[in-house]
Write a protein that holds these residues in place. Structure first.
Motif, PDB file in Angstrom:
ATOM      1  N   GLU A   1      -8.255  -0.558  -0.229  1.00  0.00           N
ATOM      2  CA  GLU A   1      -8.769   0.094  -1.423  1.00  0.00           C
ATOM      3  C   GLU A   1     -10.065   0.846  -1.105  1.00  0.00           C
ATOM      4  O   GLU A   1     -10.803   0.461  -0.193  1.00  0.00           O
TER       5      GLU A   1
ATOM      6  N   LYS B   1     -14.174  -6.663   1.682  1.00  0.00           N
ATOM      7  CA  LYS B   1     -14.766  -5.821   0.651  1.00  0.00           C
ATOM      8  C   LYS B   1     -16.044  -6.464   0.130  1.00  0.00           C
ATOM      9  O   LYS B   1     -16.114  -7.694  -0.046  1.00  0.00           O
TER      10      LYS B   1
ATOM     11  N   THR C   1       0.817  -1.227   0.000  1.00  0.00           N
ATOM     12  CA  THR C   1       0.000   0.000   0.000  1.00  0.00           C
ATOM     13  C   THR C   1       0.840   1.261   0.000  1.00  0.00           C
ATOM     14  O   THR C   1       0.309   2.361   0.173  1.00  0.00           O
TER      15      THR C   1
ATOM     16  N   ALA D   1      -3.757   5.031  -4.495  1.00  0.00           N
ATOM     17  CA  ALA D   1      -4.855   4.106  -4.793  1.00  0.00           C
ATOM     18  C   ALA D   1      -5.418   3.446  -3.544  1.00  0.00           C
ATOM     19  O   ALA D   1      -6.362   2.672  -3.634  1.00  0.00           O
ATOM     20  N   PHE D   2      -4.869   3.755  -2.355  1.00  0.00           N
ATOM     21  CA  PHE D   2      -5.337   3.143  -1.123  1.00  0.00           C
ATOM     22  C   PHE D   2      -5.790   4.228  -0.145  1.00  0.00           C
ATOM     23  O   PHE D   2      -5.422   5.401  -0.269  1.00  0.00           O
TER      24      PHE D   2
END
Length: 536
Positions: free
Chosen positions: A283, A260, A208, A236-237
């Motif tokens: 994410e 998720k 990450t 992106a995290f």
């Protein structure tokens, strides 16, 4: 001990030589420990035993020994490195360090011996030789202390990759240093890597986080130094922080797990510290957070990570309605059985519909509503344009009817899409059957409302009494058109809700049919009856 002599001793110790039958072969000969010289022959009265079969790995090790004796150190090192990667024999790693040291590649020799000392079951004399040779090589190399920031990287671990870049002909494999999560190097001042003179490239990466690359130019005899590397967060995290309470739940062993909300998603643990706090980088999107602890009610919550780089959530666990069983004292002479009238804790209620099936149903209903809504919107817009054009030309009301029907049909299709979306959101949760029946009733009420509304307005049109209609912003035919749009939307909303709720009921019924109500006779002390079992 000279390098060549040490190699000779290792070769003698690891070669597949014939031994007396009374002496079993060792699984790993000690590096640096010679066996009986090859020139020593057996007594004349003792027949020579048959040689043991030589495996491909042993043959390649003997080939590397021959190349080393011919001073072809690079070829020998490459064979031994390949043997370590495939066979994973610690002695090959030790000998690869000897070959690299003969080439002057101290960085590789030190790293190989460092890995050798981490292996299980190595002989004691091999350990002493590796430690002694590694210290001598470290004294002739330059030590670089790498410190990785921020501190949150310690929870995830990091990977350091050192690559030689100054000479094309000097082919050396990259050296990889793995720092597992919460490794002592994160808190003890950093990871020390030893480098030869020349140009190197050091790549630092962590989950990450964006990788960072540093170029190192080491001069002969250069002193050691500290290299601070601050890794930047990967955009992106997102960073999610959780604060769990009360403290008793944390002390009891509370756990936090994130998953998720998509098919085949893997759960992500979030380890808590002593203060009930944890942080994890994940994410963006919708996540299901599960917090549980012994003696407390299980907490499940849906969280959404959007454009913000950080998010903080607080969860307070409630004590369980059923107290946790108290273990018997350790010094009890005999285990005590629970009283006859004790009520056991109720078993956990199984899911009515598996989560994977619910997510598929929810996605199918929501996705199916998209083209219906787009089609309805297109019809409504086209009908409005035709209606406005004909109104400007002041045509008779009868010629406006096709445009009014187009607008009403478009409004109805948009209502169908809204009904599908509403039931799709319901399908995401493991609801009881009465929820679906409620939505079915709402859809029927909307359908009935739209039908009655449309029938009343149509009767006004058939009786040529639209001129008396008065709305808030318009009157006459325009008011009649607005009523038709509203009635069409209610008709579509009812139809879409009925379709979605019926689908949800059918799916739920399919998964519940294996757990129908069952009857069984029961006999007790002076009592006889039937046991009714199932889901109600």
């Amino acid at each position: 001990m000279p390098v060549s002599l040490s190699w000779l001793l290792l070769t003698l110790a690891t070669a597949a030589a014939a031994e007396p039958a009374a002496t079993p072969p060792t699984s790993e000969p000690a590096p640096g420990t010679p066996s009986a010289p090859a020139s020593t022959s057996a007594p004349a009265s003792t027949p020579e035993p048959a040689p043991a079969p030589v495996s491909d790995a042993d043959a390649r090790a003997e080939q590397a020994a021959a190349l080393y004796g011919q001073k072809k150190y690079l070829e020998a090192a490459q064979i031994l490195e390949d043997l370590w990667a495939t066979v994973h024999e610690p002695r090959d790693l030790f000998n690869a360090g000897l070959a690299r040291l003969a080439l002057g590649h101290r960085a590789h020799a030190i790293r190989y011996w460092e890995l050798y000392l981490q292996q299980q079951g190595i002989p004691e004399d091999g350990r002493e030789q590796a430690q002694s040779r590694s210290k001598k090589a470290q004294a002739a190399a330059t030590g670089v202390i790498v410190r990785v920031a921020p501190s949150s990287v310690a929870e995830l671990g990091a990977t350091l990759t050192l690559t030689r870049v100054d000479e094309d002909k000097d082919k050396r494999p990259p050296l990889v240093f793995e720092l597992p999560p919460r490794a002592p190097e994160f808190t003890s001042g950093g990871k020390t890597i030893y480098v030869d003179p020349g140009k190197w490239q050091l790549k630092i990466g962590a989950p990450t986080y964006a990788a960072s690359t540093r170029d190192l130019t080491i001069k002969p005899g250069a002193p050691g130094f500290v290299l601070d590397v601050a890794l930047a967060s990967d955009p992106a995290f997102r960073s999610a922080t959780f604060q769990i309470g009360p403290g008793e739940a944390v002390a009891a062993g509370a756990t936090v797990t994130l998953q998720k909300m998509q098919l085949n998603a893997e759960p992500v643990p979030c380890p808590l510290d002593g203060h009930g706090k944890c942080a994890v980088r994940i994410e963006p999107g919708d996540w299901e957070v599960t917090v549980q602890a012994p003696g407390y009610q299980r907490h499940v919550e849906k969280v959404t990570l959007g454009a913000q780089p950080t998010a903080t959530f607080a969860v307070a666990l409630a004590p369980s309605l059923t107290p946790a069983p108290t273990p018997p004292p350790a010094d009890a002479a005999t285990p005590t059985s629970p009283p006859a009238d004790a009520t056991p804790a109720p078993p956990p209620v199984p899911e009515r519909v598996p989560k994977k099936t619910r997510m598929r149903l929810s996605t199918g209903l929501i996705v199916s509503g998209v083209p219906v809504f787009i089609t309805g919107l297109a019809l409504a817009v086209h009908g409005s344009n035709v209606y406005d054009e004909k109104k400007l030309t002041k045509v008779a009301n009868g010629e406006l009817l096709p445009a009014i029907r187009l607008r009403s049909a478009g409004s109805g299709l948009m209502g169908v899409a809204v009904g599908l979306w509403a039931t799709g959101l319901t399908a995401e949760y493991d609801v009881k059957p009465w929820v679906w029946w409620t939505e079915l009733g709402v859809g029927a009420a909307a359908l009935l409302t739209g039908g009655v509304w449309g029938g009343v307005t149509t009767s006004r049109w058939n009786n040529n009494s639209t001129a008396s209609l008065v709305c808030t912003n318009n009157e006459g035919v325009d008011c009649f058109t607005a009523h038709r749009l509203a009635s069409g939307f209610f008709l579509g909303l009812g139809a879409g809700t009925i379709v979605g709720a019926t689908t949800g009921l059918l799916v739920q019924r399919f998964h519940l049919k294996k757990r129908r109500v069952s009857f069984a006779p029961t006999f007790g002390a002076g009592q006889t009856g039937f046991l009714v079992q199932g889901r109600f």
